[in-house]
Write a protein that holds these residues in place. Structure first.
Motif: not given
Length: 367
Positions: A101-110, A124-130, A135-139
């Motif tokens: 959920k943190t990543l979802v919010k950071l993604e929306s904030l770019k 939970e790994v399958d939910s996050y992916k790599k 999440f393109k902003y999750w580097l």
């Protein structure tokens, strides 16, 4: 004329390698500012040293309560209210899809982000992916290899127990009790997986694995119960340093210090002191430096040196270091050398001779 040309070339190189305007990076701490979180304090100490060396503005957002994972999501409201927004956010993955959920919010904030230290729970790994897939902003993600940690700790304790059998021409079997952390933490589960790899190799009898809440109190209580239940125990494997503090107190209370080898995870002042006092026999750790190494990655990323291209990856598991009583001084001094290292020397952007980033829980040796 020759001297003039050299001066001009140096000036040009300096301009080209000059870092951009100071970065603003926010770290989401998983503990309260007023709570003594030994491991996380070390993480933040290394990070602040790296930030100072790289001239990065590092801000830390602390929890308001103990052990409330949902506060990581709540901190997103603080991030959203910031003006200007941070250039990057660093945080540790928490179970229950909290960090999802943190990543979802950071993604929306770019806002680009980096995970450090912990691991995403296997279920939970399958939910996050790599990183950079869903999440393109999750580097990226830099973390300790916990399976290797559990395995290496057990191997060291097994060796320690064998070397203590000086009265016999043959090694006696190893009888182990293991104190894990909470079942909801993937770090504990993966460390247990490493322990079981050693057990499967033979000559090691795993009598029981019991979960704890990671505290000294629970470590003391459950160690006392286990040693009463299994009096032939000669090795205690613990998943975390606070558990180990309770275990060492328990074996002292029971008068069992002379025939039990005990080990744990995390390089902290307390575990170093316990090693020096002979209360612990082996400690694996060093992953507290993941945040500092992560700052180097983000500094270079901001200066157009993307670690995904330089290091051909976005996930970086670090092997844990091992410190045992017989090599305590030398190894301890090596690890503590992080406090003297200039982290800017690890930057690919600032050091043209570097072709890869540095991934190790021990700092590079001089020379």
């Amino acid at each position: 004329m020759k001297t003039c040309c050299v001066s001009i070339l140096i000036a040009i190189a300096t301009i080209l390698c000059a870092p951009a305007e100071a970065l603003n990076i926010v770290y989401l701490s998983p503990c309260k500012q007023t709570t003594q979180c030994t491991y996380w304090t070390q993480v933040q100490t290394h990070m602040q040293k790296a930030a100072n060396d790289l001239h990065v503005n590092l801000s830390i957002l602390y929890d308001q309560h103990d052990d409330n994972f949902r506060e990581q999501i709540a901190k997103m409201r603080q991030i959203e209210a910031m003006s200007p927004k941070p250039d990057y956010v660093i945080f540790t993955p928490l179970p229950g899809l909290i960090s999802y959920k943190t990543l979802v919010k950071l993604e929306s904030l770019k806002i680009p982000s980096l995970m450090i230290s912990g691991e995403i729970p296997p279920n939970e790994v399958d939910s996050y992916k790599k990183p950079r897939e869903k999440f393109k902003y999750w580097l990226g993600h830099i973390f300790g290899n916990n399976v290797q940690a559990g395995r290496r700790l057990m191997e060291a304790l097994q060796t320690q127990q064998n070397e203590s059998d000086t009265y016999s021409d043959t090694y006696s079997d190893t009888y182990v009790v293991a104190l894990a952390g909470s079942k909801q933490h993937s770090e504990s589960e993966n460390r247990i997986a490493g322990l079981k790899q050693v057990v499967a190799a033979g000559n090691t009898h795993l009598q029981q694995i019991i979960p704890t809440d990671w505290t000294e109190t629970d470590g003391f209580y459950k160690t006392t119960k286990l040693l009463t239940r299994f009096p032939n125990t000669n090795v205690i494997w613990t998943a975390g340093h606070r558990i180990a503090q309770g275990s060492t107190s328990a074996i002292e209370t029971l008068g069992r210090q002379s025939n039990i080898s005990i080990g744990t995870v995390n390089f902290t002042p307390q575990t170093f002191a316990a090693l020096q006092a002979g209360e612990l026999h082996a400690v694996v750790g060093g992953h507290s430096v993941t945040g500092a190494l992560g700052l180097v990655l983000l500094f270079d990323h901001a200066n157009k040196r993307d670690f995904a291209e330089i290091d051909n990856g976005v996930q970086f598991p670090l092997d844990f270091g091992l410190i045992t009583r017989d090599k305590l001084d030398e190894t301890l001094l090596h690890f503590k050398a992080w406090s003297k290292l200039d982290f800017s020397s690890l930057s690919v952007f600032l050091n043209l001779q570097r072709t890869k980033h540095y991934f190790n829980v021990f700092p590079p040796k001089e020379g």
